[in-house]
Design a protein around this motif. Sequence first.
Motif, PDB file in Angstrom:
ATOM      1  N   GLU A 179      43.472  37.218  34.864  1.00 20.90           N
ATOM      2  CA  GLU A 179      43.326  36.190  35.901  1.00 20.90           C
ATOM      3  C   GLU A 179      43.829  36.709  37.244  1.00 20.90           C
ATOM      4  O   GLU A 179      43.198  36.496  38.272  1.00 20.90           O
ATOM      5  N   LEU A 180      44.972  37.381  37.228  1.00 21.86           N
ATOM      6  CA  LEU A 180      45.507  37.928  38.471  1.00 21.86           C
ATOM      7  C   LEU A 180      44.574  38.973  39.064  1.00 21.86           C
ATOM      8  O   LEU A 180      44.355  39.017  40.270  1.00 21.86           O
ATOM      9  N   THR A 181      44.024  39.819  38.231  1.00 24.25           N
ATOM     10  CA  THR A 181      43.097  40.852  38.693  1.00 24.25           C
ATOM     11  C   THR A 181      41.841  40.213  39.276  1.00 24.25           C
ATOM     12  O   THR A 181      41.360  40.621  40.334  1.00 24.25           O
ATOM     13  N   ASP A 182      41.318  39.204  38.605  1.00 24.19           N
ATOM     14  CA  ASP A 182      40.105  38.532  39.087  1.00 24.19           C
ATOM     15  C   ASP A 182      40.346  37.854  40.430  1.00 24.19           C
ATOM     16  O   ASP A 182      39.462  37.820  41.277  1.00 24.19           O
ATOM     17  N   GLN A 183      41.534  37.320  40.651  1.00 24.88           N
ATOM     18  CA  GLN A 183      41.847  36.642  41.901  1.00 24.88           C
ATOM     19  C   GLN A 183      41.969  37.618  43.065  1.00 24.88           C
ATOM     20  O   GLN A 183      41.762  37.246  44.215  1.00 24.88           O
ATOM     21  N   GLN A 184      42.293  38.855  42.793  1.00 23.38           N
ATOM     22  CA  GLN A 184      42.498  39.833  43.851  1.00 23.38           C
ATOM     23  C   GLN A 184      41.197  40.484  44.296  1.00 23.38           C
ATOM     24  O   GLN A 184      41.136  41.092  45.351  1.00 23.38           O
ATOM     25  N   GLN A 185      40.145  40.391  43.512  1.00 22.07           N
ATOM     26  CA  GLN A 185      38.875  41.007  43.875  1.00 22.07           C
ATOM     27  C   GLN A 185      37.970  39.960  44.513  1.00 22.07           C
ATOM     28  O   GLN A 185      37.779  38.883  43.946  1.00 22.07           O
ATOM     29  N   PRO A 186      37.393  40.243  45.682  1.00 27.99           N
ATOM     30  CA  PRO A 186      36.515  39.260  46.316  1.00 27.99           C
ATOM     31  C   PRO A 186      35.231  39.099  45.517  1.00 27.99           C
ATOM     32  O   PRO A 186      34.782  40.036  44.865  1.00 27.99           O
ATOM     33  N   PRO A 187      34.649  37.911  45.546  1.00 35.41           N
ATOM     34  CA  PRO A 187      33.371  37.728  44.853  1.00 35.41           C
ATOM     35  C   PRO A 187      32.320  38.680  45.413  1.00 35.41           C
ATOM     36  O   PRO A 187      32.376  39.066  46.580  1.00 35.41           O
TER      37      PRO A 187
END
Length: 117
Positions: free
Chosen positions: A87-95
């Motif tokens: 979840e943390l990794t996904d939040q740090q990468q822009p869509p």
Amino acid sequence: MKQSRLPAFDVLVNLAKRDPEALERLRRKEIESVITNAPPHLQRRLRGLQFQIDSQIQIHASPLGACIKISEMMHESFTHLRCVLNELTDQQQPPLAIVGNAAPAEVIPLRRDLSAD
């Protein structure tokens, strides 16, 4: 952190066979050493975790049953950790839609209009 030296594996096996109470005392002594040498802010959590482990050892009729349950607890904890990290990794990468300065693209139809031929 103070690190103790455990007896060799063969010595521990022999101790388990001839004096299981002595092995249990050694186990508790080593656990207490790890907890007391941990940073103070982690000690309460470690004691709680050790309580859960000791409870599983008491609940199960066999050491194998306790080992399996404790292993399940460990896997659940790792699964939770993996989910949090993902979840943390996904939040740090822009869509993908906002990566770079790309202009809107023209959509090209994939079907060929047969009536135009």
